[in-house]
Motif scaffolding. Structure first.
Motif, PDB file in Angstrom:
ATOM      1  N   PRO A 150      70.925 -30.195  11.484  1.00  0.00           N
ATOM      2  CA  PRO A 150      72.308 -30.268  11.990  1.00  0.00           C
ATOM      3  C   PRO A 150      73.321 -29.833  10.924  1.00  0.00           C
ATOM      4  CG  PRO A 150      71.094 -32.302  12.433  1.00  0.00           C
ATOM      5  CD  PRO A 150      70.264 -31.507  11.472  1.00  0.00           C
ATOM      6  N   ILE A 151      74.458 -29.377  11.390  1.00  0.00           N
ATOM      7  CA  ILE A 151      75.548 -29.027  10.474  1.00  0.00           C
ATOM      8  C   ILE A 151      76.196 -30.300   9.932  1.00  0.00           C
ATOM      9  CG2 ILE A 151      77.790 -27.889  10.282  1.00  0.00           C
ATOM     10  CD1 ILE A 151      76.913 -26.015  12.518  1.00  0.00           C
ATOM     11  N   LEU A 152      76.372 -31.267  10.802  1.00  0.00           N
ATOM     12  CA  LEU A 152      77.043 -32.508  10.416  1.00  0.00           C
ATOM     13  C   LEU A 152      76.456 -33.659  11.232  1.00  0.00           C
ATOM     14  CD1 LEU A 152      79.415 -33.463   8.566  1.00  0.00           C
ATOM     15  CD2 LEU A 152      80.881 -33.310  10.592  1.00  0.00           C
ATOM     16  N   VAL A 153      76.295 -34.798  10.576  1.00  0.00           N
ATOM     17  CA  VAL A 153      75.783 -35.997  11.237  1.00  0.00           C
ATOM     18  C   VAL A 153      76.720 -37.160  10.923  1.00  0.00           C
ATOM     19  CG1 VAL A 153      73.927 -37.714  11.299  1.00  0.00           C
ATOM     20  CG2 VAL A 153      73.366 -35.279  11.228  1.00  0.00           C
ATOM     21  N   ASN A 154      77.095 -37.895  11.952  1.00  0.00           N
ATOM     22  CA  ASN A 154      77.866 -39.125  11.776  1.00  0.00           C
ATOM     23  C   ASN A 154      76.958 -40.293  12.134  1.00  0.00           C
ATOM     24  OD1 ASN A 154      79.582 -41.420  13.131  1.00  0.00           O
ATOM     25  ND2 ASN A 154      80.958 -40.355  11.724  1.00  0.00           N
ATOM     26  N   PHE A 155      76.720 -41.173  11.150  1.00  0.00           N
ATOM     27  CA  PHE A 155      75.838 -42.310  11.373  1.00  0.00           C
ATOM     28  C   PHE A 155      76.460 -43.551  10.743  1.00  0.00           C
ATOM     29  CE2 PHE A 155      72.178 -45.026  10.217  1.00  0.00           C
ATOM     30  CZ  PHE A 155      71.590 -45.165  11.470  1.00  0.00           C
ATOM     31  N   GLU A 156      76.723 -44.537  11.579  1.00  0.00           N
ATOM     32  CA  GLU A 156      77.337 -45.787  11.150  1.00  0.00           C
ATOM     33  C   GLU A 156      78.644 -45.556  10.390  1.00  0.00           C
ATOM     34  OE1 GLU A 156      74.357 -47.852   8.929  1.00  0.00           O
ATOM     35  OE2 GLU A 156      73.351 -48.638  10.730  1.00  0.00           O
ATOM     36  N   GLY A 157      79.417 -44.584  10.902  1.00  0.00           N
ATOM     37  CA  GLY A 157      80.718 -44.311  10.302  1.00  0.00           C
ATOM     38  C   GLY A 157      80.679 -43.428   9.077  1.00  0.00           C
ATOM     39  N   GLU A 158      79.494 -43.093   8.581  1.00  0.00           N
ATOM     40  CA  GLU A 158      79.361 -42.218   7.415  1.00  0.00           C
ATOM     41  C   GLU A 158      79.016 -40.805   7.870  1.00  0.00           C
ATOM     42  OE1 GLU A 158      79.896 -42.999   4.270  1.00  0.00           O
ATOM     43  OE2 GLU A 158      80.337 -45.116   4.689  1.00  0.00           O
ATOM     44  N   TYR A 159      79.500 -39.818   7.105  1.00  0.00           N
ATOM     45  CA  TYR A 159      79.246 -38.420   7.429  1.00  0.00           C
ATOM     46  C   TYR A 159      78.197 -37.849   6.476  1.00  0.00           C
ATOM     47  CZ  TYR A 159      83.301 -38.465  10.507  1.00  0.00           C
ATOM     48  OH  TYR A 159      84.178 -38.746  11.514  1.00  0.00           O
ATOM     49  N   TYR A 160      77.294 -37.053   7.035  1.00  0.00           N
ATOM     50  CA  TYR A 160      76.222 -36.425   6.264  1.00  0.00           C
ATOM     51  C   TYR A 160      76.167 -34.935   6.630  1.00  0.00           C
ATOM     52  CZ  TYR A 160      74.841 -41.306   5.791  1.00  0.00           C
ATOM     53  OH  TYR A 160      74.839 -42.650   5.548  1.00  0.00           O
ATOM     54  N   ALA A 161      75.780 -34.108   5.649  1.00  0.00           N
ATOM     55  CA  ALA A 161      75.679 -32.659   5.852  1.00  0.00           C
ATOM     56  C   ALA A 161      74.243 -32.213   5.585  1.00  0.00           C
ATOM     57  CB  ALA A 161      76.653 -31.924   4.936  1.00  0.00           C
ATOM     58  N   PRO A 162      73.352 -32.376   6.556  1.00  0.00           N
ATOM     59  CA  PRO A 162      71.948 -32.002   6.352  1.00  0.00           C
ATOM     60  C   PRO A 162      71.741 -30.527   6.072  1.00  0.00           C
ATOM     61  CG  PRO A 162      72.203 -33.412   8.280  1.00  0.00           C
ATOM     62  CD  PRO A 162      73.579 -32.996   7.860  1.00  0.00           C
ATOM     63  N   VAL A 163      72.710 -29.691   6.465  1.00  0.00           N
ATOM     64  CA  VAL A 163      72.564 -28.262   6.220  1.00  0.00           C
ATOM     65  C   VAL A 163      72.580 -27.947   4.726  1.00  0.00           C
ATOM     66  CG1 VAL A 163      75.020 -27.711   6.299  1.00  0.00           C
ATOM     67  CG2 VAL A 163      73.352 -26.001   7.031  1.00  0.00           C
TER      68      VAL A 163
END
Length: 343
Positions: free
Chosen positions: A46-59
């Motif tokens: 994914p380009i961007l993931v929102n999990f439990e209010g936190e943002y992650y950039a798996p790309v």
């Protein structure tokens, strides 16, 4: 706002008057710019993931599955339905348009690979189940970057070699020409075949080997221009005033030689792309598994029952080379003093 000289204004107008070349330049730049961001267009992350209010950039970053509530310390498999469900329970996922990278195997195929175009694989898959559209985007980028890099570096070396030979002449030119005659007679393909059996080819390895031979394409043009210009009155006057040879070459003669050189650059780029494609087609190019237009052509030849493989690669290569040739024609018209801009 940069103010162009009248000569450069005329060249720009001549370039624009060649409508085919002018629009080819914009189409080529648009396609090349898109492929530079291939990871945001075709990726199994994914380009961007929102999990439990936190943002992650798996790309950009590998995250272990434990970050998203899993129990494995290994990098997250975002294509796993259980992982997707786990993330979407407490957030959301922003995917790129194509959910496959160039080396991603689609294990959910309903038909044997190579499978025809479908909703999940818009251009089908190859004989290993990899998405053709994703490999096409990454392969286009590699081909253009390879061609542009090879053109830039080989042009610098060729211009320097031609300038030295043409300016000094005499024994320098004689020895330089004899070396070029001998060096150009070496079979580049045979050398690549021999070296490929010893060393695993890579992008930089192929670039270095082809650079050993591609620099000679501009030597003759630059050498002839320096031969013609070195005895002009303004050059002789600069020499009589004590101006160094390096300054005379750089300021007084090289700008004239660059006119002929620039017109050749698009054609050298198209030749470099064609050479890389041919090497990949023969199996002596990029490492196995790399995104490659030549490898796609080879798969099309080996899988005649899957015409989408060969046709896709053929049309993309034809489009790429046509755009480069059209741009080269427009650049040639721009620097041709006989061409007059038509209102």
């Amino acid at each position: 706002m940069v103010q162009l000289s009248p000569l450069n204004q005329r060249r720009l107008q001549n370039f624009k008057s060649n409508r085919r070349g002018y629009w080819s330049m914009w189409i080529f730049l648009a396609l090349f710019t898109l492929t530079l961001f291939a990871e945001f267009i075709a990726n199994d992350r994914p380009i961007l993931v929102n999990f439990e209010g936190e943002y992650y950039a798996p790309v950009f970053i590998d995250y272990p599955e434990t970050v998203f509530g899993g129990f494995l310390e290994t990098p997250t498999e975002y294509a796993d339905p259980e992982v997707q469900e786990m993330i979407e329970e407490q957030g959301w996922i922003l995917w790129p348009p194509i959910h496959f990278s160039y080396d991603t195997v689609n294990y959910a195929l309903t038909e044997p690979a190579p499978s025809p175009p479908s909703a999940s694989n818009i251009l089908g898959t190859d004989d290993q189940g990899r998405d053709v559209a994703a490999r096409l985007i990454y392969g286009f980028r590699i081909s253009i970057l390879f061609g542009l890099t090879l053109t830039l570096v080989s042009s610098v070396i060729g211009v320097v070699a031609g300038a030295v030979q043409g300016y000094f002449g005499g024994m320098v030119d004689l020895l330089g020409q004899r070396f070029i005659e001998i060096w150009s007679g070496l079979p580049m393909l045979f050398l690549l075949i021999i070296l490929a059996s010893i060393v695993q080819p890579s992008f930089w390895f192929l670039l270095g080997i082809m650079l050993l031979f591609s620099w000679m394409s501009l030597v003759g043009v630059v050498r002839a221009e320096f031969f013609k210009t070195r005895n002009f009155d303004y050059v002789r006057a600069a020499r009589a005033l004590g101006v160094s040879n390096a300054v005379i070459i750089r300021r007084h003669i090289l700008p004239n030689a660059m006119v002929a050189t620039i017109t050749f650059l698009p054609f050298i780029t198209s030749g470099s792309v064609t050479t890389l494609t041919a090497l990949d087609f023969l199996g002596f190019g990029m490492p196995a598994g790399s995104a490659s237009l030549g490898e796609m052509l080879n798969q099309g030849k080996a899988n005649l029952h899957a015409p989408w493989l060969g046709l896709t690669a053929f049309f993309v290569i034809a489009l790429m080379l046509s755009l480069l040739v059209f741009i080269g024609e427009a650049v040639r018209d721009a620097f041709d003093p006989r061409k007059v801009f038509r209102q």
